[in-house]
Scaffold this motif. Structure first.
Motif, short mmCIF file in Angstrom:
data_model
loop_
_atom_site.label_atom_id
_atom_site.label_comp_id
_atom_site.label_asym_id
_atom_site.label_seq_id
_atom_site.Cartn_x
_atom_site.Cartn_y
_atom_site.Cartn_z
N TYR A 1 0.83 -1.21 0.00
CA TYR A 1 0.00 0.00 0.00
C TYR A 1 0.86 1.26 0.00
O TYR A 1 0.63 2.22 0.74
N LYS B 1 -5.12 3.43 -2.17
CA LYS B 1 -6.39 4.14 -2.32
C LYS B 1 -7.51 3.39 -1.63
O LYS B 1 -8.38 3.99 -0.97
N LYS B 2 -7.52 2.07 -1.74
CA LYS B 2 -8.57 1.27 -1.11
C LYS B 2 -8.50 1.36 0.42
O LYS B 2 -9.52 1.43 1.10
N VAL C 1 -7.30 3.91 2.22
CA VAL C 1 -7.75 5.23 2.63
C VAL C 1 -9.28 5.34 2.49
O VAL C 1 -9.96 5.90 3.37
N GLU C 2 -9.80 4.79 1.42
CA GLU C 2 -11.25 4.85 1.22
C GLU C 2 -12.01 4.14 2.33
O GLU C 2 -13.09 4.57 2.75
N ASN C 3 -11.47 3.04 2.84
CA ASN C 3 -12.18 2.24 3.82
C ASN C 3 -11.88 2.61 5.27
O ASN C 3 -12.71 2.37 6.15
N GLY D 1 -10.29 5.82 6.22
CA GLY D 1 -10.25 7.26 6.46
C GLY D 1 -8.88 7.86 6.25
O GLY D 1 -7.85 7.19 6.34
N SER D 2 -8.88 9.18 6.00
CA SER D 2 -7.62 9.88 5.72
C SER D 2 -6.72 9.99 6.94
O SER D 2 -5.53 10.28 6.81
N LYS E 1 -3.07 1.15 -6.10
CA LYS E 1 -4.51 0.90 -5.96
C LYS E 1 -4.85 0.46 -4.54
O LYS E 1 -5.89 0.83 -3.99
N THR E 2 -3.92 -0.30 -3.95
CA THR E 2 -4.15 -0.78 -2.59
C THR E 2 -4.17 0.38 -1.60
O THR E 2 -4.98 0.41 -0.68
#
Length: 560
Positions: free
Chosen positions: A389, A397-398, A400-402, A404-405, A394-395
């Motif tokens: 990651y 982004k996934k 952070v999306e799941n 949180g920032s 791509k990992t």
């Protein structure tokens, strides 16, 4: 002369003579040159050489009592066998000593051994052809040879090279022993060894009514060294039953699991005797104290053999001074427990892959470094986890999306400590979610690393996949072998607290979220432990590596 897989040793001298001086030592030294797998021992407790050679087998009689000389002989013979030839399975037959049921006989004459007898060995000083035939007839009159063994008329009669074992001026200090009725013993009985055989044999001889055997299980095992390697209770019970079935015809045996130190010994009103070693003699006292509280009779406490279990002269770090299952478990570290996984199509081509795993602070990474020094290519999946990651992937982004920032640090990378607080909670959903995102990418990167290593060499490469979650992620599916490193829970907590500065509660929570040592060991081809000094770890790793190279060279997988 050629070696035989199995045989029966007919000791024609009385046990009081055989226990004298170094007689047993010389007998065992002679036997190990003849038999290399299974040895049965027929010993006479009530007669001497002339009686055995001049008494028709069908008229031989078993008395209701027996000479106490048999006890030191049993202890001495098993101890000597363990010292000189630990791979030889020695079984002293007891069916002709004391009072018993006679159930294991054909037509009330022939005793059946569980394994075939391929030769007859004798200690008789003058082993002429006539005397050999007398001994052959004696054996055929006592024992039913299995169908896989030689026929009775052709089975060879062999003498021990140094056969002058008769000591005419030996005076026995024995007393006559009568049965003690209902007898109880207890133990873990993991990997039946000579010490167990002494304990079980003496108990079987004393139990002329019933023998109750308690096999420890549950939390009682957690105090044992390398308890993760202890076999299941049903397997251990079967081992006890198999040994007794082979050496004794006493049929009223009861083998039960026990979950506390006393078990049924404190509550069974029919018991009359408990058999212990010197090390466990205090246990007999505790049992009797408990029985008094229950208004039951005290048990007669019989201490086996010379009092002590069989000694162990090995330099095992377990610090055991007697032969024990703990010592045997330590000696098994680094050896192959089950066959490698050779049939999967998912193995990376050009590599023999060892999946190395273990719990937190188990010393797995130190083992990986030692294997690297011996020639292995190590793929560190923990480092690949960082790459999986990396910013921009791509990992990443996934994640952070799941999650949180807030899991992104000031440097723009994933902050693993903050991420850890989100996944090591009571609810495993977040942990499962992260794993489903990251694990496939780590596997892809690992396979690329292995491919890189194999592309640089013509010969097949031994690759070590260093992965804490090897089993959880299913990566063992593309490994030929799984190697597991174990330490105790307390040791793991101590190491994590000292190394990472975490609280005990936090560390326990993390350990609880992982597979247990027992679950990992069930999947292991090889088990190692870093519980002891670094030299012990190095010795284990070198042994494991040596065995690995030997077996894959023999299989034609690599040329070494």
């Amino acid at each position: 002369q050629p070696m035989h897989r199995s045989g029966i040793l007919v000791l024609t001298n009385h046990v009081s003579v055989l226990s004298y001086g170094d007689t047993v030592k010389r007998i065992v030294a002679g036997v190990k040159k003849i038999v290399d797998s299974t040895l049965y021992v027929h010993v006479e407790n009530t007669c001497n050489v002339s009686q055995i050679l001049n008494t028709h087998p069908s008229t031989s009689n078993t008395p209701r009592s027996f000479s106490s000389d048999i006890f030191p002989f049993i202890s001495k013979f098993y101890e000597e066998a363990a010292s000189q030839c630990e791979d030889l399975d020695v079984n002293i037959l007891l069916h002709n000593i004391g009072q018993h049921s006679g159930r294991r006989y054909i037509l009330s004459l022939l005793y059946i051994t569980c394994r075939p007898i391929q030769c007859i060995i004798t200690d008789h000083a003058e082993n002429s052809n006539i005397e050999s035939e007398i001994i052959r007839k004696f054996v055929l009159g006592q024992y039913a040879l299995n169908e896989d063994s030689s026929s009775g008329s052709t089975i060879p009669i062999l003498g021990i090279e140094e056969h002058s074992f008769v000591h005419n001026n030996v005076k026995s200090q024995s007393t006559m022993v009568t049965g003690k009725g209902n007898v109880v013993i207890g133990g873990t009985f993991d990997k039946i060894h000579s010490g167990h055989k002494v304990l079980l044999s003496e108990a079987a001889l004393l139990a002329n009514k019933r023998l109750l055997i308690g096999v420890t299980d549950g939390k009682m095992l957690e105090r044992k060294t390398l308890h993760e390697l202890i076999r299941g209770c049903e397997t251990r019970i079967s081992s006890v039953q198999a040994f007794l079935l082979d050496v004794h015809d006493f049929c009223i045996k009861e083998v039960v699991p026990i979950l506390d130190p006393i078990g049924p010994a404190s509550t069974d009103p029919d018991l009359q005797c408990i058999v212990v070693s010197k090390e466990t003699e205090r246990g007999g006292v505790v049992v009797n104290e408990a029985r008094r509280k229950n208004n039951l009779n005290d048990l007669y406490v019989h201490v086996i053999g010379e009092g002590l279990l069989i000694g162990d002269e090995s330099s095992s770090p377990t610090k055991e001074t007697k032969l024990s299952s703990s010592t045997l478990r330590y000696k098994s570290l680094g050896t192959l427990r089950k066959s490698p996984n050779m049939r999967t199509l998912s193995h990376p081509p050009g590599a023999y892959v060892i999946g190395l795993t273990g719990g937190i602070a188990s010393g797995k990474s130190s083992i990986a470094k030692r294997l690297q020094n011996l020639g292995a290519v190590v793929v560190d999946c923990d480092k690949l986890g960082h790459l999986a990651y990396s910013p921009g992937t791509k990992t990443f982004k996934k994640v952070v999306e799941n999650f949180g920032s807030e899991v992104v640090s000031e440097s723009g990378e994933i902050d693993r400590k903050i991420l850890g607080t989100k996944i090591f909670g009571v609810d495993s959903k977040n942990r499962d979610l992260l794993n489903s995102i990251v694990w496939p990418e780590i596997e892809r990167l690992a396979r690329l690393k292995i491919l890189e290593a194999t592309s640089e060499r013509k010969e097949k490469v031994i690759c070590v996949l260093d992965a804490a979650v090897l089993l959880e992620a299913g990566w063992d599916n593309f490994c030929h072998e799984v190697w597991v490193s174990v330490v105790t829970r307390d040791e793991a907590i101590k190491r994590v607290v000292e190394r990472d500065g975490r609280t005990i509660a936090d560390t326990e929570r993390r350990i609880q979220s992982q597979l247990s040592n027992k679950e990992r060991v069930e999947k292991a081809n090889v088990v190692l432990s870093t519980m002891w000094e670094t030299s012990a770890t190095q010795a284990q790793v070198e042994k494991a590596w040596s065995f690995l190279v030997e077996r894959i060279t023999k299989a034609g997988i690599i040329r070494h």
